[in-house]
Design an enzyme around this catalytic site. Structure first.
Site, PDB file in Angstrom:
ATOM      1  CB  SER A 163      -2.891   3.524   2.819  1.00  0.00           C
ATOM      2  OG  SER A 163      -3.375   4.758   3.293  1.00  0.00           O
ATOM      3  CE  LYS A 189      -4.575   3.651   6.369  1.00  0.00           C
ATOM      4  NZ  LYS A 189      -3.462   3.445   7.317  1.00  0.00           N
ATOM      5  CE  LYS A 191      -3.997   7.755   5.175  1.00  0.00           C
ATOM      6  NZ  LYS A 191      -3.548   7.697   6.581  1.00  0.00           N
ATOM      7  CG  ASP A 216      -5.810   6.244   8.912  1.00  0.00           C
ATOM      8  OD1 ASP A 216      -6.165   6.889   9.924  1.00  0.00           O
ATOM      9  OD2 ASP A 216      -4.619   6.023   8.619  1.00  0.00           O
ATOM     10  CD  GLU A 241      -4.874   3.437  10.578  1.00  0.00           C
ATOM     11  OE1 GLU A 241      -5.270   2.743   9.624  1.00  0.00           O
ATOM     12  OE2 GLU A 241      -3.721   3.912  10.646  1.00  0.00           O
ATOM     13  CG  ASP A 266      -1.338   5.438  12.963  1.00  0.00           C
ATOM     14  OD1 ASP A 266      -0.249   5.593  13.547  1.00  0.00           O
ATOM     15  OD2 ASP A 266      -1.456   5.635  11.736  1.00  0.00           O
ATOM     16  CE  LYS A 290       1.546   4.474  10.489  1.00  0.00           C
ATOM     17  NZ  LYS A 290       0.942   5.812  10.301  1.00  0.00           N
ATOM     18  N   GLY A 318       2.394   2.104   7.711  1.00  0.00           N
ATOM     19  CA  GLY A 318       3.430   2.635   6.818  1.00  0.00           C
ATOM     20  C   GLY A 318       3.466   4.151   6.865  1.00  0.00           C
TER      21      GLY A 318
HETATM   22  O1  OSB Z   1      -1.971   7.240   9.127  1.00  0.00           O
HETATM   23  O2  OSB Z   1      -1.306   5.396   8.358  1.00  0.00           O
HETATM   24  C1  OSB Z   1      -1.265   6.613   8.349  1.00  0.00           C
HETATM   25  C2  OSB Z   1       0.971   7.823   5.498  1.00  0.00           C
HETATM   26  C3  OSB Z   1       1.598   8.891   6.095  1.00  0.00           C
HETATM   27  C4  OSB Z   1       1.261   9.226   7.387  1.00  0.00           C
HETATM   28  C5  OSB Z   1       0.314   8.479   8.082  1.00  0.00           C
HETATM   29  C6  OSB Z   1      -0.316   7.394   7.492  1.00  0.00           C
HETATM   30  C7  OSB Z   1       0.006   7.089   6.149  1.00  0.00           C
HETATM   31  C8  OSB Z   1      -0.634   6.028   5.389  1.00  0.00           C
HETATM   32  C9  OSB Z   1       0.130   5.434   4.219  1.00  0.00           C
HETATM   33  O3  OSB Z   1      -1.760   5.636   5.598  1.00  0.00           O
HETATM   34  C10 OSB Z   1       0.717   4.126   4.545  1.00  0.00           C
HETATM   35  C11 OSB Z   1       1.744   3.686   3.512  1.00  0.00           C
HETATM   36  O4  OSB Z   1       1.333   3.169   2.484  1.00  0.00           O
HETATM   37  O5  OSB Z   1       2.958   3.854   3.733  1.00  0.00           O
HETATM   38 MG    MG Z   2      -3.058   5.829  10.249  1.00  0.00          MG
END
Ligand code: OSB
Ligand code: MG
Length: 402
Positions: A163, A189, A191, A216, A241, A266, A290, A318
């Site tokens: 991510s 992925k 953001k 995402d 996402e 999510d 999660k 994650g």
């Molecule tokens: O939305 O998936 C998410 C990290 C912190 C809070 C929300 C998210 C995320 C990530 C990172 O996308 C995922 C990771 O590598 O742990």
């Molecule tokens: Mg997410």
């Protein structure tokens, strides 16, 4: 490759049944101490999403001790209530004052009994999950099995993606994409947020026409932004996402009906019931599981089983976990329904040094091996934990009134 993954999932029918799983029974296990430890770990580089930027993680690690064993879990709440209303502070409060006493009250029979201790407390899923994770580590240790084996995991290794946070420039992001593809990660992925979306995705896709690519939004869009989201349809994304509000299902159903790209929820999926409602109402075509967000293994397994039976692909999300949360994510992602690469990166993606030995590593093919050793499958580095601990609270049985 993207279409193969999707059609493979779509081939499964409603008649597929959940994989076999033996009950996680401990036969009256008495936990006599719960430790709640906050540890601060600096991130290798800041991580930025549509709701802000962080440069370290304050992590709650929970351990349950009893009968000569210690099990470890992690609470994935952040310091500020942005991804969810839970924070490090609220989690410490509810664990200390409500959840730990409920666990210590009487011996534990099984995972169902464990989860039932919290049933009358509303919300605070991440805090509940931290305790459940530690409990499952204990269950696995008492059986001399890995957590993956206890929950019915079938994969010897899992596929992983990365991510990538919002960057200060497109060039910087493009360099990161190259870097993580070179390391083997199977899915990238990005953001996104309004102003950092279509142009960025276009450029990444132009340079990498074949990769599994997803985005995402962490709830950064509104219904009125539908044209902006539709503009993403041309890039053959694996998924978009959580584009809309954190607690929404119905507006997601509205936009999913006109988007070609699958929506993956999510934030909106906080329980097995919400997962069923999301699928019934057409709010998404994929789910990011999660363990923390849904309240622990019991809910995560229920969502997995539901999606598996319906042929809906799931993947493991994650929360920038330390190695303890990461090890639990690896176990979860070994279940058969996890058909898409998870946000489970190498420890070194986020931390110079992890709290487990060995650290999690990603192979050149973008996979992580599922440990076969019993329990978590990693050793907890107690010295390194102590060196980074900001606070420890111990809650013991004898403190409770009988
Ligand atoms: O939305 O998936 C998410 C990290 C912190 C809070 C929300 C998210 C995320 C990530 C990172 O996308 C995922 C990771 O590598 O742990
Ligand atoms: Mg997410």
């Amino acid at each position: 490759m993207q279409r193969d993954l999707l059609s493979c999932a779509a081939m499964q029918t409603d008649t597929v049944v959940a994989p076999p799983r033996s009950p996680a029974a401990l036969d009256r296990f008495r936990v006599d101490q719960i430790e709640v430890r906050t540890v601060r770990l600096r991130l290798n580089e800041p991580f930025e999403t549509s709701f802000g930027k962080i440069d370290s993680r304050l992590i709650i690690l929970v351990s349950l001790s009893g009968e000569g064993l210690t099990g470890w879990g992690e609470v994935v709440a952040a310091e500020e209530p942005r991804y969810s209303y839970e924070t490090v502070g609220t989690a410490r409060h509810v664990i200390r004052d409500y959840f730990a006493p409920a666990v210590l009250e009487r011996p534990l029979a099984d995972l169902e009994d464990f989860a039932s201790r919290f049933a009358s407390f509303r919300g605070h899923n991440m805090a509940k999950a931290g305790l459940e994770l530690a409990y499952m580590d204990l269950v696995a240790q008492t059986r001399n099995e890995s957590i993956s084996t206890v929950i019915g995991g079938t994969r010897p290794e899992i596929a992983v993606g990365v991510s990538l946070g919002i960057q200060s420039s497109l060039d910087q992001l493009l360099r990161q994409v190259e870097e993580y593809l070179a390391l083997g990660y199977q899915r990238i992925k990005l953001k996104i947020k309004p102003g950092w979306d279509v142009n960025v995705v276009r450029e990444v896709r132009r340079r990498h026409p074949e990769i599994l690519l997803s985005v995402d939004a962490n709830s950064a869009y509104r219904l009125k932004d539908l044209p902006q989201l539709q503009a993403l349809d041309q890039f053959d994304l694996l998924m978009i996402e959580q584009p809309l509000d954190h607690d929404d299902l119905l507006d997601h159903a509205k936009i999913q009906s006109v988007l070609r790209t699958p929506i993956c929820l999510d934030e909106s999926i906080t329980s097995a019931r919400r997962a069923r409602q999301a699928l019934d109402s057409g709010s998404c075509r994929m789910i990011n599981i999660k363990i923390g967000r849904v309240g622990g293994y019991s809910a995560a397994l229920a969502i997995h089983d539901l999606c598996y039976a319906k042929g809906v692909p799931v993947w493991c999300g994650g929360m920038l976990e330390s190695g303890i949360g990461r090890a639990h994510n690896i176990a979860l992602a070994s279940l058969p329904g996890f058909t898409l690469p998870g946000d489970i990166s190498a420890s070194s993606r986020y931390f110079a040094r992890d709290v487990i030995i060995p650290a999690v590593t990603v192979s050149a093919n973008g996979t992580v091996g599922v440990p076969r050793a019993f329990g978590l499958g990693f050793e907890v580095d107690l010295d390194y934990l102590s060196a980074n601990t900001e606070n420890v609270e111990r809650i013991k049985t004898k403190n409770l009134v009988s």
